[in-house]
Motif scaffolding. Structure first.
Motif, PDB file in Angstrom:
ATOM      1  N   SER A 118      -0.666  -9.413  10.606  1.00  0.00           N
ATOM      2  CA  SER A 118      -0.938  -8.662   9.227  1.00  0.00           C
ATOM      3  C   SER A 118      -0.142  -9.376   8.138  1.00  0.00           C
ATOM      4  CB  SER A 118      -0.390  -7.337   9.346  1.00  0.00           C
ATOM      5  OG  SER A 118       0.796  -7.088   9.555  1.00  0.00           O
ATOM      6  N   MET A 119      -0.202  -8.934   6.871  1.00  0.00           N
ATOM      7  CA  MET A 119       0.363  -9.331   5.750  1.00  0.00           C
ATOM      8  C   MET A 119       2.025  -8.874   5.708  1.00  0.00           C
ATOM      9  SD  MET A 119      -1.033 -11.014   3.062  1.00  0.00           S
ATOM     10  CE  MET A 119      -2.541 -11.442   2.822  1.00  0.00           C
ATOM     11  N   LEU A 135       5.185  -6.056   2.154  1.00  0.00           N
ATOM     12  CA  LEU A 135       3.835  -6.409   2.281  1.00  0.00           C
ATOM     13  C   LEU A 135       3.002  -5.602   3.278  1.00  0.00           C
ATOM     14  CD1 LEU A 135       5.162  -9.009   0.783  1.00  0.00           C
ATOM     15  CD2 LEU A 135       3.156 -10.386   2.245  1.00  0.00           C
ATOM     16  N   GLN A 139      -0.418  -3.816   2.055  1.00  0.00           N
ATOM     17  CA  GLN A 139      -1.823  -3.925   2.772  1.00  0.00           C
ATOM     18  C   GLN A 139      -2.238  -2.735   2.978  1.00  0.00           C
ATOM     19  OE1 GLN A 139      -1.553  -6.702   6.422  1.00  0.00           O
ATOM     20  NE2 GLN A 139      -3.329  -5.564   7.070  1.00  0.00           N
ATOM     21  N   LEU A 143      -5.853  -1.068   1.701  1.00  0.00           N
ATOM     22  CA  LEU A 143      -7.180  -0.965   2.447  1.00  0.00           C
ATOM     23  C   LEU A 143      -7.452   0.608   2.240  1.00  0.00           C
ATOM     24  CD1 LEU A 143      -6.098  -3.021   5.570  1.00  0.00           C
ATOM     25  CD2 LEU A 143      -7.844  -3.575   4.085  1.00  0.00           C
ATOM     26  N   ALA A 249      -6.910  -9.430   2.248  1.00  0.00           N
ATOM     27  CA  ALA A 249      -5.688  -8.834   3.189  1.00  0.00           C
ATOM     28  C   ALA A 249      -5.871  -8.553   4.718  1.00  0.00           C
ATOM     29  CB  ALA A 249      -5.358  -7.107   2.494  1.00  0.00           C
ATOM     30  N   SER A 250      -7.246  -8.449   4.837  1.00  0.00           N
ATOM     31  CA  SER A 250      -7.657  -8.278   6.239  1.00  0.00           C
ATOM     32  C   SER A 250      -7.631  -9.727   7.086  1.00  0.00           C
ATOM     33  CB  SER A 250      -9.031  -7.596   6.172  1.00  0.00           C
ATOM     34  OG  SER A 250      -9.240  -6.458   5.527  1.00  0.00           O
ATOM     35  N   ASN A 325     -12.940  -1.869   6.530  1.00  0.00           N
ATOM     36  CA  ASN A 325     -11.593  -1.624   6.140  1.00  0.00           C
ATOM     37  C   ASN A 325     -10.672  -0.802   6.705  1.00  0.00           C
ATOM     38  OD1 ASN A 325     -11.349  -3.528   3.528  1.00  0.00           O
ATOM     39  ND2 ASN A 325     -13.482  -2.507   3.545  1.00  0.00           N
ATOM     40  N   TYR A 332      -3.218  -1.966  11.878  1.00  0.00           N
ATOM     41  CA  TYR A 332      -2.179  -2.486  11.312  1.00  0.00           C
ATOM     42  C   TYR A 332      -1.191  -1.376  11.981  1.00  0.00           C
ATOM     43  CZ  TYR A 332       2.026  -2.601   8.499  1.00  0.00           C
ATOM     44  OH  TYR A 332       3.189  -2.584   8.043  1.00  0.00           O
ATOM     45  N   PHE A 387      -3.072  -4.426  -5.918  1.00  0.00           N
ATOM     46  CA  PHE A 387      -2.871  -5.060  -4.530  1.00  0.00           C
ATOM     47  C   PHE A 387      -3.695  -6.336  -4.310  1.00  0.00           C
ATOM     48  CE2 PHE A 387      -2.710  -0.271  -3.819  1.00  0.00           C
ATOM     49  CZ  PHE A 387      -1.488  -0.082  -3.763  1.00  0.00           C
ATOM     50  N   PHE A 391      -2.785  -9.997  -2.772  1.00  0.00           N
ATOM     51  CA  PHE A 391      -3.048 -10.792  -1.072  1.00  0.00           C
ATOM     52  C   PHE A 391      -4.098 -11.891  -1.269  1.00  0.00           C
ATOM     53  CE2 PHE A 391      -1.971  -5.883  -0.173  1.00  0.00           C
ATOM     54  CZ  PHE A 391      -0.756  -6.462   0.561  1.00  0.00           C
TER      55      PHE A 391
END
Length: 459
Positions: A118-119, A135, A139, A143, A249-250, A325, A332, A387, A391
């Motif tokens: 993940s971020m 982050l 993230q 989302l 971000a994904s 999403n 996460y 955001f 990202f």
């Protein structure tokens, strides 16, 4: 915990590869020296009940198309009307190229640090524990805001189809319930089949709208090559163009569930070719036949009957793209809870119950946001400013500098790339600052627009 995470047993690859790419022999060496459990976020799946690393590059590409080519495409004709034809085309192609490059950098960062899921994990590499939380939370919020935009779009859709058949909040609750059900699968491989339906749905809805506006064309509609509106309105439109490309971000999560992570570069190509082609075709055609009065979402410009048909065709993509999403957001949290534990791969009551609970809570928060910011363009602009720009552009530029630390000025090519990434980082900062200003101003002006009421938000 140390402030940074160093790559394991890697030679200095900066001098042999401009982009920070991990050579295949180095990747093999790393996997010989370290066990999969040590490197991979999902550990050893050889005998696991639930296996996550099942995506092929084509499946991953379609998943990303479903995530990106959904509600973002519906705001583009309106952005063209605000900015003018020529600036919009130039901006759209430029954003597409930059987004392609930053997605490639994310792939190389993942190959260099295979433990990243993940971020948040990427943030730990560049800024330690603080970066992980900053982050990671960013993230998750990003989302959830995107999920909220899908709930909001669904309420507009249902109000259009039913002529405001019931309270708008009821339609929001329906979106909430359906999304929670759709979020039940735990692996991207199962979500893929829904994403394919989402892709077909948005293509069908967009084509139907293009045909409808062409048939209803009355001729002599003035089109602006350039425009001269207020800064706030024009930058709001620019933010909507960027929103169509900010699914980055994904990407760490998608790569982590691929059977061959190195093939993610092919998935990027699938995404960029399909989404940019659809964006340009739909925005140009709809703006050409509707003109300055084009609505956002664009399906509302198809005429009274055809816009109902178009919205009906768009139901799967509005719901499923949000579910994709939502899946990434839930994954996460789920991986952070159970990473390194066999519970991640079990079908036990605790494992399944935790997954369901995470999904339900995430969607409830998204629903609350959707009811609180009920203006489509304003919500997209806020998401991009807070955001998306970071990202998709800001942090990938930082990743490049981390990958190439010590060799930023080693050659002419490296100097040019350093300048390019510095420009991308500056662009992200500018979008964030100006975007927050214009979206905040727009939200304050529209603060009385059907907030937590049953009023029709499709008018």
């Amino acid at each position: 915990m140390s402030s940074t995470i160093e790559p394991r047993d890697l030679t200095e690859i900066h001098d042999t590869n401009t982009y920070g790419y991990v050579p295949e022999d180095e990747e093999k060496k790393r996997h010989l020296d370290h066990s999969p459990e040590e490197e991979d976020p999902f550990g050893n799946e050889e005998f696991a009940e639930v296996k996550y690393r099942t995506l092929g590059w084509w499946q991953c590409g379609i998943l990303m198309v479903a995530e990106n080519v959904s509600i973002g495409i519906l705001s583009l004709p309106s952005a063209f009307a605000t900015l003018g034809f020529v600036p919009s085309i130039i901006l759209l192609c430029g954003i597409s190229g930059i987004s392609w490059y930053t997605a490639y950098v994310i792939c190389q960062f993942k190959l260099r640090y295979p433990h990243i899921h993940s971020m948040g994990d990427a943030g730990e590499v560049i800024m330690g524990r603080f970066g992980r939380e900053l982050l990671g939370i960013g993230q998750l919020l990003f989302l959830i805001f995107v999920m909220a935009s899908h709930v909001l779009t669904f309420t507009v859709l249902m109000n259009t189809i039913t002529d405001h058949g019931t309270c708008t909040i009821v339609f929001g609750v329906i979106a909430l319930v359906v999304s929670c059900i759709g979020a039940l699968p735990r692996t991207m491989g199962n979500v893929y089949w829904m994403s394919f339906a989402s892709f077909l749905s948005i293509v069908a809805a967009t084509v139907a709208t293009m045909i409808a506006v062409g048939v209803e064309y009355k001729g002599s509609i003035p089109l602006a090559v350039t425009t001269h509106l207020s800064f706030n309105k024009e930058f709001l439109a620019v933010s909507n163009l960027f929103f169509a490309y900010v699914g980055h971000a994904s990407f760490f999560g998608f790569i982590s569930e691929m059977d061959k992570p190195r093939d993610f570069t092919k998935s990027i190509s699938v995404l960029q070719v399909i989404d940019t082609s659809l964006y340009i075709a739909s925005a140009v055609v709809i703006y050409r036949f509707v003109g300055q009065d084009v609505q956002s979402p664009a399906l509302g410009s198809a005429g009274h009957l055809m816009k109902k048909v178009a919205y009906g065709l768009a139901i799967p993509t509005v719901l499923i793209a949000g579910i994709v999403n939502g899946h990434v957001a839930s994954k996460y949290v789920y991986v952070r809870l159970f990473r390194g534990s066999e519970r991640m791969h079990e079908r036990s009551l605790l494992s399944i119950g935790s997954w369901v609970a995470i999904g339900v809570v995430s969607w409830i928060v998204a629903w609350v946001i959707a009811e609180s910011i009920p203006v489509f363009n304003n919500l997209l602009s806020l998401i991009t400013a807070l955001f998306g720009c970071w990202f998709a552009y800001g942090f990938p530029a930082i990743f490049w500098f981390v990958l190439n630390k010590g060799s930023w000025f080693a050659s002419t090519k490296k100097i040019l790339l350093s300048l390019a990434n510095l420009f991308i980082l500056a662009m992200a900062i500018a979008i964030c600052g100006m975007g927050l200003y214009v979206s905040g101003d727009a939200i304050s002006q529209d603060s009385n627009s059907a907030v937590w009421t049953c009023a029709n938000n499709a008018d």
